[in-house]
Motif scaffolding. Sequence first.
Motif, PDB file in Angstrom:
ATOM      1  N   SER A   1      38.543  62.219 -27.019  1.00 37.65           N
ATOM      2  CA  SER A   1      39.787  61.446 -26.977  1.00 37.65           C
ATOM      3  C   SER A   1      40.841  62.152 -27.816  1.00 37.65           C
ATOM      4  O   SER A   1      40.536  62.827 -28.806  1.00 37.65           O
TER       5      SER A   1
ATOM      6  N   VAL B   1      44.435  61.196 -29.713  1.00 38.63           N
ATOM      7  CA  VAL B   1      45.289  60.092 -30.133  1.00 38.63           C
ATOM      8  C   VAL B   1      46.464  60.635 -30.937  1.00 38.63           C
ATOM      9  O   VAL B   1      46.478  61.792 -31.357  1.00 38.63           O
TER      10      VAL B   1
ATOM     11  N   LYS C   1      50.816  64.707 -26.850  1.00 41.26           N
ATOM     12  CA  LYS C   1      49.531  64.475 -26.196  1.00 41.26           C
ATOM     13  C   LYS C   1      49.604  64.707 -24.682  1.00 41.26           C
ATOM     14  O   LYS C   1      48.778  65.436 -24.114  1.00 41.26           O
TER      15      LYS C   1
ATOM     16  N   THR D   1      44.830  58.533 -25.203  1.00 40.89           N
ATOM     17  CA  THR D   1      44.857  57.078 -25.231  1.00 40.89           C
ATOM     18  C   THR D   1      45.458  56.537 -26.519  1.00 40.89           C
ATOM     19  O   THR D   1      45.349  57.171 -27.583  1.00 40.89           O
TER      20      THR D   1
ATOM     21  N   GLU E   1      42.422  52.221 -29.380  1.00 38.45           N
ATOM     22  CA  GLU E   1      41.545  52.678 -30.463  1.00 38.45           C
ATOM     23  C   GLU E   1      40.073  52.471 -30.135  1.00 38.45           C
ATOM     24  O   GLU E   1      39.219  53.271 -30.534  1.00 38.45           O
TER      25      GLU E   1
ATOM     26  N   ALA F   1      39.145  55.327 -27.922  1.00 37.23           N
ATOM     27  CA  ALA F   1      39.181  56.562 -28.702  1.00 37.23           C
ATOM     28  C   ALA F   1      37.949  56.694 -29.591  1.00 37.23           C
ATOM     29  O   ALA F   1      37.369  57.779 -29.721  1.00 37.23           O
ATOM     30  N   ASP F   2      37.531  55.581 -30.186  1.00 37.72           N
ATOM     31  CA  ASP F   2      36.393  55.618 -31.109  1.00 37.72           C
ATOM     32  C   ASP F   2      35.057  55.754 -30.384  1.00 37.72           C
ATOM     33  O   ASP F   2      34.049  56.128 -30.997  1.00 37.72           O
TER      34      ASP F   2
ATOM     35  N   ALA G   1      34.484  57.884 -28.028  1.00 41.14           N
ATOM     36  CA  ALA G   1      34.337  59.282 -27.607  1.00 41.14           C
ATOM     37  C   ALA G   1      33.409  60.050 -28.555  1.00 41.14           C
ATOM     38  O   ALA G   1      33.188  59.657 -29.708  1.00 41.14           O
TER      39      ALA G   1
ATOM     40  N   ARG H   1      34.153  62.912 -29.770  1.00 39.54           N
ATOM     41  CA  ARG H   1      35.083  63.391 -30.795  1.00 39.54           C
ATOM     42  C   ARG H   1      36.446  62.767 -30.565  1.00 39.54           C
ATOM     43  O   ARG H   1      36.868  62.606 -29.426  1.00 39.54           O
ATOM     44  N   LYS H   2      37.116  62.444 -31.650  1.00 36.43           N
ATOM     45  CA  LYS H   2      38.483  61.919 -31.573  1.00 36.43           C
ATOM     46  C   LYS H   2      39.405  62.909 -32.263  1.00 36.43           C
ATOM     47  O   LYS H   2      39.284  63.163 -33.463  1.00 36.43           O
TER      48      LYS H   2
ATOM     49  N   THR I   1      43.265  64.041 -33.327  1.00 42.35           N
ATOM     50  CA  THR I   1      44.548  63.425 -33.641  1.00 42.35           C
ATOM     51  C   THR I   1      45.655  64.466 -33.576  1.00 42.35           C
ATOM     52  O   THR I   1      45.539  65.544 -34.176  1.00 42.35           O
TER      53      THR I   1
END
Length: 221
Positions: free
Chosen positions: A31, A33, A40, A198, A201, A204-205, A207, A209-210, A212
């Motif tokens: 993801s 974010v 993005k 996305t 949250e 995203a969490d 995934a 890996r997130k 940023t």
Amino acid sequence: MISAKNLQKFYGKLQVLKGVDLHIKKGEVVSIVGASGAGKTTLLQILGTLDHQSNKADSKLEINGTAVTQLNDKEMAVFRNQHIGFIFQFHQLLPEFTALENVCIPAFIKRTDPRLAEERGKELLDFLGLKERYHHKPSELSGGEQQRVAVARALINNPSVILADEPSGNLDSESADILHQLFFQLRKEFGQTFVIVTHNEELADMADRKLTMIDGLIVNP
């Protein structure tokens, strides 16, 4: 699966990407974010070959072992059709076509035999719980159903990677939860790599890996 180095993007004097480095393994769900304007969607469009980085000469982008920046426009269009699937916030279904016809469009572009394309399309719609919706047009489907048709369309050519831009942003919370779980089920069943931009949250969490993005850079590669 995806390897990018020093991706930069300018729109006039505005620099949106400031040297993005990225490595994503086959089968990962990643993801991305960040605040609006962080870059993005621009990054996703470049990864999907829908746009080009501004510094081709001193950057690198490989997808599934292919240096896509070395392809001409025709070769890139063929590569995109065969190796990349897209899911957008707004499903982008063609209103005059049925669910099955919408799903099959990328396969028809690939010149897949129509019978085989329809068989594959029906398999995907069945898998996504839409067996009774083959011949329904988008206006006859719920928002969640429309987005699942869009997912089937993204999968029809068995792409190596699925790129999703705010895929649940236009859905109610129940439909969004179903879609989020579906991504991981698809990864398990078909082995696709997912890159998901996305603001959600929860998604995203989930995934592997997130990542940023802040001001045109990934700050936690």
